[in-house]
Scaffold this active site. Sequence first.
Site, PDB file in Angstrom:
ATOM      1  CB  SER A 100      63.214  20.750  27.847  1.00 21.45           C
ATOM      2  OG  SER A 100      64.048  21.671  27.178  1.00 21.45           O
ATOM      3  CD  GLU A 101      60.836  23.056  24.895  1.00 21.64           C
ATOM      4  OE1 GLU A 101      59.827  23.433  25.500  1.00 21.64           O
ATOM      5  OE2 GLU A 101      61.992  23.421  25.200  1.00 21.64           O
ATOM      6  CB  THR A 102      63.536  17.456  19.702  1.00 17.55           C
ATOM      7  OG1 THR A 102      64.319  16.859  20.744  1.00 17.55           O
ATOM      8  CG2 THR A 102      64.169  17.128  18.361  1.00 17.55           C
TER       9      THR A 102
END
Length: 305
Positions: A47-49
């Site tokens: 979902s996020e990096t």
Amino acid sequence: MSRQLPFHTMDVFTTQPFGGNPLAIVEDADGLTTAQMQIIAREFNLSETLFVQSPDDPGHTAKVRIFFPTDEIPFAGHPTIGCAIHLAAKHFAGQKDFETTITLEEVAGLVPVEVLSAGGKAKARFTAPVIPEQHKGESPSEALAACALGLNERDIGFGDHKCRVFAGGPAFLYIPVASLDALGRAGVMEPHWSRMIAAANVDSAYLYTPGNDEIGYQARMFSPTAGIPEDPATGSATAILAAQLLASGALGEGTNSISLLQGVEMGRRSELGLEVDATGGEISSVRVSGSAVAISSGSIVIPQA
């Protein structure tokens, strides 16, 4: 062999490995272009990096940039929590007990994060960089929200909690649902979903309902247009929820402490803490807290520019 960058993955808003919300942290990212960061984020497909760079102000801990698989975002909660715990643990390597403040330069603003580790279990609390406010988007009718989620109209809303749109960096459509049963049955239903999201001028909808026992609210977050069919834990939406709760008459004067649960339906139980300071019907500060555990480390090839 091409030069590689170190990365680490964390599970955030949990004390148990393989729970919470996964996060990839890529270090030594000063030389990366925006396009290269986006390619790496798409490769991890979480979902996020988050990418760690040298701070603009040497008095701060790091400058960070955060990406969905599809785009960069100005601020996000679980990357902030996970990155702060990672950087603090790295600084205090070998120590199980420590307390420090990590200061992150994010696109949305400066984010101070308090990190406390006791017996090797770390917890962090950040102060939101902006106070959430009304977003320029259309709140859906209960009928449209129900159709977009595959629910009945009576499943939407409870008490003074109505569908509203708020922003605080990112923006979310907040949809209160009447029961845990309705929350569990909810899903994205087209074409009503796209119609609702476009009118609200957001990518994401955050559903919440009163929880059981010691949990204030249980939540789900859907964001398929951003490449996230469902998010196990959404710290930014939790912070901005403060405005929705204020508008719904659910906050009292002074400091409000609220526990939230998310990701249950996905099998990734996530526990989040929300603190909201409210005075005279206005919010003065919002804080979100949670734990994180390290999962993996490695290196990743740098994409061609």
